[in-house]
Design an enzyme around this catalytic site. Structure first.
Site, PDB file in Angstrom:
ATOM      1  N   ASP A   1      46.586  12.517 -44.810  1.00 29.86           N
ATOM      2  CA  ASP A   1      47.330  13.685 -44.342  1.00 29.86           C
ATOM      3  C   ASP A   1      47.398  13.649 -42.821  1.00 29.86           C
ATOM      4  O   ASP A   1      46.920  12.704 -42.200  1.00 29.86           O
ATOM      5  CB  ASP A   1      46.693  14.997 -44.854  1.00 29.86           C
TER       6      ASP A   1
ATOM      7  N   HIS B   1      53.478  14.800 -43.850  1.00 28.37           N
ATOM      8  CA  HIS B   1      52.008  14.787 -43.775  1.00 28.37           C
ATOM      9  C   HIS B   1      51.490  13.397 -43.409  1.00 28.37           C
ATOM     10  O   HIS B   1      50.538  12.895 -43.999  1.00 28.37           O
ATOM     11  CB  HIS B   1      51.411  15.265 -45.105  1.00 28.37           C
TER      12      HIS B   1
ATOM     13  N   GLU C   1      56.363  19.519 -48.256  1.00 23.72           N
ATOM     14  CA  GLU C   1      56.400  20.012 -46.879  1.00 23.72           C
ATOM     15  C   GLU C   1      56.833  18.923 -45.882  1.00 23.72           C
ATOM     16  O   GLU C   1      56.108  18.613 -44.945  1.00 23.72           O
ATOM     17  CB  GLU C   1      55.013  20.556 -46.502  1.00 23.72           C
TER      18      GLU C   1
HETATM   19  C1  ACM Z   1      50.769  21.647 -51.066  1.00 19.35           C
HETATM   20  O1  ACM Z   1      49.975  22.585 -51.239  1.00 19.35           O
HETATM   21  N1  ACM Z   1      51.320  21.437 -49.878  1.00 19.35           N
HETATM   22  C2  ACM Z   1      51.136  20.764 -52.143  1.00 19.35           C
END
Ligand code: ACM
Ligand code: ZN
Length: 773
Positions: free
Chosen positions: A200, A270, A334
């Site tokens: 991440d 991410h 995201e």
């Molecule tokens: C997430 O909680 N961004 C999958």
């Protein structure tokens, strides 16, 4: 005569054993369980394994026998035989059973376990262990315990084939030892998938030989934000990663517990940790920094260039070598598109592919779809299949992609309608980083939200789906993100006992799932304690509710707790003891007091519940809302404003009404007899959560409830960035009156001011109490 005698004995036996033994408290509860009569003493019992069982089964059986011997102080010799004896604890191959199913027959004479494959045998062993004293989970001999198994018959198999638990090791790193403890407790609850979120923005945690900087650079951030304090960092480097040997060790450890490890390489968003190590993979070329804060970073991989795909394929090739799982998680959540909108390479790719804005999504969304599709095809060429977070639906996901629905269940429902297979992980029920209790102040600091054990338990993954769509639901998973979870104890506390509730959603057929049985028979705490796990104790505590009784003019407190443990209470704030009033039903309160209740349980700290009620002339009066609060923050409605309870400044506590679309407009029936001259409206300000002061507050009076005359009003200037947050009280005074009806109106500011990150969005107004004197 002989027949009669037999009937007599059978009858006597039934009478003694018909009701389920309270000791039979297996979690997840078996889908068919019939209690029998008597018990089988296990100390020293021989353990035999059908020679057709596989090597993993034999190892699991040997381990079980060794634990049994060590804990009971006996000897449990193990033999692998072709011809099974009639006694002892026998593990028998039965090809008629499904891979994860098992049968367990315990009589006074012996135990027979039947299964077709290792997972079934493993789950049978888990059930057997839960039927024994908790010392079976320990390392110390406990010869004084009752080493016997209650007679019963179980025929069991899971409802869902995918029973997952996720762990984020990027935001905070957890050692191999702790990951193994996580797997141990998953195995006890018969989960079979470990979703390992390895990469991440805040850290890359898996060694990739071809790209050493991913770990030498990408696994370390220079600083970490303190709580949620913007621009306040600890300035301490933080890092950690798993070597490939360690990963292999974990994968094997999991496999020995019938758990498949699913790695997640989150892409194309991410990715800041990877970009910091290899800046050429981003649209701007950097420089980048492994993030020390939480949220969604705008810098993501650049899919406009081939070397990004070369990188991903090389990384994934090493990942595939480590993880035999057919399913590989490629994230997809995201991923902001702002860099792609400006990047000439990304725009050229969009043109080359002929991607256009359509169906409410932009060409850049379809560019993410291209990435997902390309990686999906790459993995398919190696015999694997992708899982992605529900955002992958926003740019036409490949049809065989499995969708993990996290933003509620809607993404999963939509995916099932489109024919995708789905794993349900809605944040509403399965985000274990959310608080375990609405009393957030009493919890370790966390990300927010509230997911109680009963909320987890209540989830029905099939709701809203046709029978055809239901066939696409592969299973259910909970996610544990670790932004605010830095220690092993905290991690375990967030996991347990919600994991137990999750396991029944995953394992139990709908007709077997039963919250009352689960909560009243819950005994997993003895296992957690024996194994040294931290766990939340809320379900042993008191659930308290209070509501206004406008006829009696009181506030009525109702309490419940697990099982029949006695609850005692006081009204003077003192600690309740066995000598205090025993709670037998709702308690009406008609004056200011501190209500305190405790449930008295042997061998456990006494969980307490307390509420301070501060009565004013409006407390307990009939009140009606003339406008609707936002549906997420309606709670008990109007009575919340006149219940005499002054909440702490936590907007999710259930003691604040939240307004978004409309102003607050409440009418209180004051009765028409008592004089009053002051009204205070209590509001909450929490600007970081988009909660602002009202633009104006007014009080109006009426004798008939129809024609109101304004008595006082306050206009509030627009909030500034530096204004303090917290509880704000608006006091309005006027000449003494005994008007029967009193109306308070508070208007929201409307739009969030320009200086705020949420500028342009709508501001909330939260109100907690109307105090009249
Ligand atoms: C997430 O909680 N961004 C999958
Ligand atoms: Zn680009």
């Amino acid at each position: 005569m002989k027949k009669l005698l037999l009937t007599f004995f059978a009858g006597a036996c039934l009478a003694a054993c018909a009701s389920p033994d309270p000791e039979i408290a297996i979690v997840p509860y078996p889908n068919r369980l019939e209690p029998g009569c008597g018990a089988f003493p296990v100390k020293g019992a021989p353990v035999v394994c059908d020679s057709r069982t596989d090597e993993r089964t034999q190892r699991a059986v040997e381990e079980f026998a060794a634990q049994l011997a060590a804990a009971s102080g006996g000897k449990n010799p193990v033999a692998v035989v072709g011809e099974l004896p009639a006694s002892g604890i026998r593990f028998v191959v039965d090809d008629t059973l499904p891979e994860e199913g098992y049968k367990l027959d315990i009589t006074k004479k012996g135990v027979e376990v039947r299964a077709s494959h290792f997972p079934g045998f493993f789950y049978a062993v888990q059930s057997l262990k839960q039927l024994l004293p908790a010392a079976i989970y320990g390392t110390e001999p406990a010869p004084g315990e009752q080493w016997k198994l209650p007679a019963l018959s179980i025929s069991d198999a899971p409802r869902f084939g995918y029973r997952g638990m996720h762990l984020d090791v990027a935001r905070h790193f957890f050692s191999v030892e702790e990951v193994k403890r996580y797997l141990d407790v998953m195995a006890i609850h018969k989960l079979n998938r470990f979703h390992w979120h390895l990469t991440d923005d805040q850290g890359w945690r898996i060694e990739i030989r071809k790209y050493p900087a991913l770990t030498t650079v990408g696994s370390i951030r220079n600083r970490t934000i303190i709580r949620k304090e913007r621009d306040n960092y600890d300035n301490t480097p933080y890092g950690g990663y798993y070597t490939q040997d360690e990963i292999r060790d974990v994968v094997k450890y999991a496999a020995d517990r019938a758990i498949t490890v699913i790695p997640e390489i989150d892409l194309p968003g991410h990715m800041l940790a990877a970009l910091t190590a290899y800046p050429e993979l981003g649209c701007t070329g950097g420089p980048y920094e492994v993030w020390g804060r939480w949220g969604v970073a705008e810098d993501v991989l650049c899919p406009g260039q081939e070397k990004t795909f070369e990188f991903l394929e090389n990384v994934l090739d090493e990942v595939l070598g480590l993880f035999p799982s057919e399913l590989i998680h490629i994230g997809g959540d995201e991923c902001p598109k702002v860099r792609w909108e400006k990047c000439p390479r990304c725009q050229a790719r969009i043109r080359q592919l002929g991607l256009k804005d359509r169906d409410g999504y932009t060409a850049e969304h379809y560019l993410q779809g291209y990435v997902t599709d390309r990686i999906g095809k790459f993995l398919a060429s190696r015999g694997r299949r992708i899982i992605g977070w529900d955002e992958i639906l926003e740019g036409q996901a490949p049809s065989d992609a499995i969708v993990m629905s996290w933003r509620g269940s809607a993404g999963g429902i939509k995916a099932a309608q489109l024919g995708h297979d789905v794993i349900m992980t809605p944040n509403s029920h399965f985000y274990f980083d959310y608080y375990q209790s609405p009393d957030a102040d009493a919890e370790p600091f966390g990300i927010g939200g509230c997911v109680t054990v009963d909320k987890v338990y209540s989830y029905d993954p099939m709701e809203g789906l046709t029978p055809e769509q239901q066939t696409h639901i592969l299973g259910v998973q909970a996610n544990l993100w670790t932004e605010y979870i830095a220690t092993d104890d905290h991690l375990e506390y967030m996991l347990l006992p919600r994991l137990a509730a999750l396991s029944e959603v995953q394992w139990c057929q709908p007709e077997v799932k039963d919250w009352t049985r689960f909560v009243n028979g819950f005994r997993m705490e003895r296992i957690y304690t024996q194994m040294g796990y931290e766990f939340g104790k809320h379900i042993f505590g008191i659930t308290g509710k209070y509501a206004v009784d406008p006829v009696a003019g009181t506030v009525v407190v109702s309490l419940t707790t697990q099982g029949d443990a006695p609850i005692h209470y006081t009204l003077d704030g003192s600690e309740p003891t066995a000598a205090s009033s025993r709670y037998t039903g709702p308690v009406g309160i008609d004056r200011s007091c501190t209500f305190r209740a405790a449930v008295l349980r042997e061998g456990m700290e006494n969980p307490t519940y307390s509420r301070e009620f501060d009565f004013s002339k409006s407390t307990g009066r009939p009140a009606v809302l003339n406008t609707a609060p936002n549906e997420r923050y309606t709670f008990e409605g109007a009575s919340l404003l006149v219940d005499g309870y002054h909440s702490r400044p936590v907007f999710t506590s259930g003691a604040w009404l939240g307004y978004l679309e409309q102003p607050l407009d409440v009418t209180i029936d004051m009765g028409g007899k008592q004089p009053y001259s002051s009204v205070v409206l209590e509001t909450l300000v929490q600007k970081g959560d988009w909660i602002f002061p009202p633009s104006s507050v007014s009080v109006s009076l009426s004798d008939d409830g129809t024609n109101f005359t304004e008595a006082a009003a306050i206009a509030e200037p627009e909030a500034k960035a530096g204004d303090p947050d917290g509880i704000k009280r608006y006091e309005m005074q006027f000449p003494e009156t005994s008007a029967r009806y009193l109306k308070v109106v508070a208007r929201t500011v409307g739009s969030i001011p320009a200086w705020h990150p949420g500028a342009g969005g709508r501001a909330y107004l939260f109100a907690g109490e109307v105090v009249v004197e």
